[in-house]
Write a protein that holds these residues in place. Structure first.
Motif, PDB file in Angstrom:
ATOM      1  N   LEU A  12       0.834  -1.204   0.000  1.00  0.00           N
ATOM      2  CA  LEU A  12       0.000   0.000   0.000  1.00  0.00           C
ATOM      3  C   LEU A  12       0.872   1.259   0.000  1.00  0.00           C
ATOM      4  O   LEU A  12       0.541   2.247  -0.647  1.00  0.00           O
ATOM      5  CB  LEU A  12      -0.940   0.007   1.213  1.00  0.00           C
ATOM      6  N   VAL A  13       1.996   1.213   0.702  1.00  0.00           N
ATOM      7  CA  VAL A  13       2.891   2.376   0.771  1.00  0.00           C
ATOM      8  C   VAL A  13       3.376   2.741  -0.632  1.00  0.00           C
ATOM      9  O   VAL A  13       3.358   3.905  -1.024  1.00  0.00           O
ATOM     10  CB  VAL A  13       4.074   2.105   1.724  1.00  0.00           C
ATOM     11  N   ALA A  14       3.791   1.758  -1.408  1.00  0.00           N
ATOM     12  CA  ALA A  14       4.268   2.020  -2.771  1.00  0.00           C
ATOM     13  C   ALA A  14       3.134   2.514  -3.661  1.00  0.00           C
ATOM     14  O   ALA A  14       3.334   3.419  -4.484  1.00  0.00           O
ATOM     15  CB  ALA A  14       4.898   0.766  -3.371  1.00  0.00           C
ATOM     16  N   ARG A  15       1.946   1.943  -3.502  1.00  0.00           N
ATOM     17  CA  ARG A  15       0.820   2.390  -4.331  1.00  0.00           C
ATOM     18  C   ARG A  15       0.479   3.849  -4.047  1.00  0.00           C
ATOM     19  O   ARG A  15       0.174   4.609  -4.968  1.00  0.00           O
ATOM     20  CB  ARG A  15      -0.398   1.493  -4.114  1.00  0.00           C
ATOM     21  N   VAL A  16       0.538   4.242  -2.791  1.00  0.00           N
ATOM     22  CA  VAL A  16       0.281   5.642  -2.438  1.00  0.00           C
ATOM     23  C   VAL A  16       1.456   6.504  -2.896  1.00  0.00           C
ATOM     24  O   VAL A  16       1.267   7.577  -3.467  1.00  0.00           O
ATOM     25  CB  VAL A  16       0.033   5.790  -0.922  1.00  0.00           C
ATOM     26  N   GLY A  17       2.680   6.029  -2.646  1.00  0.00           N
ATOM     27  CA  GLY A  17       3.880   6.800  -2.980  1.00  0.00           C
ATOM     28  C   GLY A  17       3.990   7.161  -4.442  1.00  0.00           C
ATOM     29  O   GLY A  17       4.430   8.265  -4.790  1.00  0.00           O
ATOM     30  N   THR A  18       3.592   6.258  -5.323  1.00  0.00           N
ATOM     31  CA  THR A  18       3.686   6.553  -6.756  1.00  0.00           C
ATOM     32  C   THR A  18       2.693   7.626  -7.182  1.00  0.00           C
ATOM     33  O   THR A  18       2.878   8.259  -8.218  1.00  0.00           O
ATOM     34  CB  THR A  18       3.455   5.292  -7.618  1.00  0.00           C
ATOM     35  N   ARG A  19       1.654   7.825  -6.397  1.00  0.00           N
ATOM     36  CA  ARG A  19       0.649   8.831  -6.734  1.00  0.00           C
ATOM     37  C   ARG A  19       0.984  10.210  -6.171  1.00  0.00           C
ATOM     38  O   ARG A  19       0.343  11.200  -6.516  1.00  0.00           O
ATOM     39  CB  ARG A  19      -0.717   8.391  -6.220  1.00  0.00           C
ATOM     40  N   LEU A  20       1.966  10.277  -5.300  1.00  0.00           N
ATOM     41  CA  LEU A  20       2.351  11.547  -4.689  1.00  0.00           C
ATOM     42  C   LEU A  20       3.379  12.268  -5.552  1.00  0.00           C
ATOM     43  O   LEU A  20       4.109  11.639  -6.318  1.00  0.00           O
ATOM     44  CB  LEU A  20       2.946  11.292  -3.301  1.00  0.00           C
ATOM     45  N   PRO A  21       3.450  13.589  -5.423  1.00  0.00           N
ATOM     46  CA  PRO A  21       4.500  14.310  -6.159  1.00  0.00           C
ATOM     47  C   PRO A  21       5.880  13.792  -5.757  1.00  0.00           C
ATOM     48  O   PRO A  21       6.135  13.545  -4.578  1.00  0.00           O
ATOM     49  CB  PRO A  21       4.315  15.768  -5.712  1.00  0.00           C
ATOM     50  N   GLN A  22       6.743  13.641  -6.728  1.00  0.00           N
ATOM     51  CA  GLN A  22       8.082  13.123  -6.470  1.00  0.00           C
ATOM     52  C   GLN A  22       9.096  14.237  -6.228  1.00  0.00           C
ATOM     53  O   GLN A  22      10.197  13.978  -5.760  1.00  0.00           O
ATOM     54  CB  GLN A  22       8.540  12.250  -7.649  1.00  0.00           C
ATOM     55  N   TRP A  23       8.753  15.468  -6.555  1.00  0.00           N
ATOM     56  CA  TRP A  23       9.741  16.547  -6.479  1.00  0.00           C
ATOM     57  C   TRP A  23      10.228  16.841  -5.071  1.00  0.00           C
ATOM     58  O   TRP A  23      11.416  17.146  -4.909  1.00  0.00           O
ATOM     59  CB  TRP A  23       9.265  17.815  -7.191  1.00  0.00           C
ATOM     60  N   PRO A  24       9.406  16.764  -3.997  1.00  0.00           N
ATOM     61  CA  PRO A  24       9.987  17.071  -2.677  1.00  0.00           C
ATOM     62  C   PRO A  24      11.104  16.088  -2.295  1.00  0.00           C
ATOM     63  O   PRO A  24      12.163  16.496  -1.813  1.00  0.00           O
ATOM     64  CB  PRO A  24       8.804  16.957  -1.712  1.00  0.00           C
ATOM     65  N   GLN A  25      10.878  14.810  -2.552  1.00  0.00           N
ATOM     66  CA  GLN A  25      11.891  13.811  -2.230  1.00  0.00           C
ATOM     67  C   GLN A  25      13.112  13.948  -3.150  1.00  0.00           C
ATOM     68  O   GLN A  25      14.248  13.725  -2.725  1.00  0.00           O
ATOM     69  CB  GLN A  25      11.315  12.393  -2.350  1.00  0.00           C
ATOM     70  N   THR A  26      12.869  14.303  -4.414  1.00  0.00           N
ATOM     71  CA  THR A  26      13.981  14.499  -5.337  1.00  0.00           C
ATOM     72  C   THR A  26      14.828  15.684  -4.897  1.00  0.00           C
ATOM     73  O   THR A  26      16.067  15.618  -4.921  1.00  0.00           O
ATOM     74  CB  THR A  26      13.469  14.714  -6.776  1.00  0.00           C
ATOM     75  N   LEU A  27      14.189  16.764  -4.476  1.00  0.00           N
ATOM     76  CA  LEU A  27      14.936  17.925  -3.991  1.00  0.00           C
ATOM     77  C   LEU A  27      15.733  17.567  -2.737  1.00  0.00           C
ATOM     78  O   LEU A  27      16.872  18.025  -2.573  1.00  0.00           O
ATOM     79  CB  LEU A  27      13.997  19.103  -3.728  1.00  0.00           C
ATOM     80  N   ALA A  28      15.168  16.744  -1.860  1.00  0.00           N
ATOM     81  CA  ALA A  28      15.908  16.304  -0.673  1.00  0.00           C
ATOM     82  C   ALA A  28      17.122  15.468  -1.079  1.00  0.00           C
ATOM     83  O   ALA A  28      18.217  15.634  -0.526  1.00  0.00           O
ATOM     84  CB  ALA A  28      14.986  15.508   0.254  1.00  0.00           C
ATOM     85  N   LEU A  29      16.943  14.580  -2.055  1.00  0.00           N
ATOM     86  CA  LEU A  29      18.054  13.752  -2.524  1.00  0.00           C
ATOM     87  C   LEU A  29      19.172  14.614  -3.106  1.00  0.00           C
ATOM     88  O   LEU A  29      20.340  14.467  -2.728  1.00  0.00           O
ATOM     89  CB  LEU A  29      17.580  12.749  -3.576  1.00  0.00           C
TER      90      LEU A  29
END
Length: 153
Positions: A12-29
């Protein structure tokens, strides 16, 4: 030091995660990578990454972080073009790598770390991961002390 426990996040975590914006985590990376430049990541050795499209997937979190290196710093990518190199693993495997409980070769040959795309870039990234002084990095991050088992109790 206590070893990192085995765990796998619910699908469920991955299913939700793929639907969320990826840019905040990308900026953190990319912020973390840029902070590591010339401290634990030698910029001159990363020259072959210049202009390459990179992607880091954390499969059990549903993260697909796209970024590039311009020769001086890492930058987030917001396009959907195919990456020159994609690394994929689960969160636990990335943590084990950072804690030096596993090495990239072991994770790769056990198919827990997948590299797709340019094999020369993959070898560069693997060798860079091997050379990183993760203990020095963790020593600079007070919040990471609990990962090393240094908290009381």
């Amino acid at each position: 030091m206590r070893p990192l426990p085995e765990f796998k996040l619910p699908s469920l975590v991955a299913r939700v995660g793929t639907r969320l914006p990826q840019w905040p985590q990308t900026l953190a990376l990319v912020t973390g990578l840029n902070l590591a430049l010339d401290r634990i990541l030698p910029t001159d050795e990363l020259a072959p990454l210049t202009g390459k499209r990179l992607q880091l997937n954390v499969s059990d979190l549903g993260l697909h972080l796209r970024y590039t290196f311009n020769g001086r710093r890492f930058r987030a990518r917001f396009d959907r073009t195919a990456a020159d190199l994609t690394l994929s693993a689960q969160l636990r495997d990335y943590l084990a790598l950072a804690l030096r409980e596993e090495d990239p070769d072991t994770l790769f040959f056990s198919r827990r770390l997948c590299m797709e795309g340019n094999t020369d870039l993959g070898l560069l990234v693997k060798n860079t991961l091997d050379a990183v002084d993760w203990d020095a990095l963790l020593a600079r991050l007070p919040a990471a002390r609990h990962l090393r088992g240094s908290h009381p109790g």
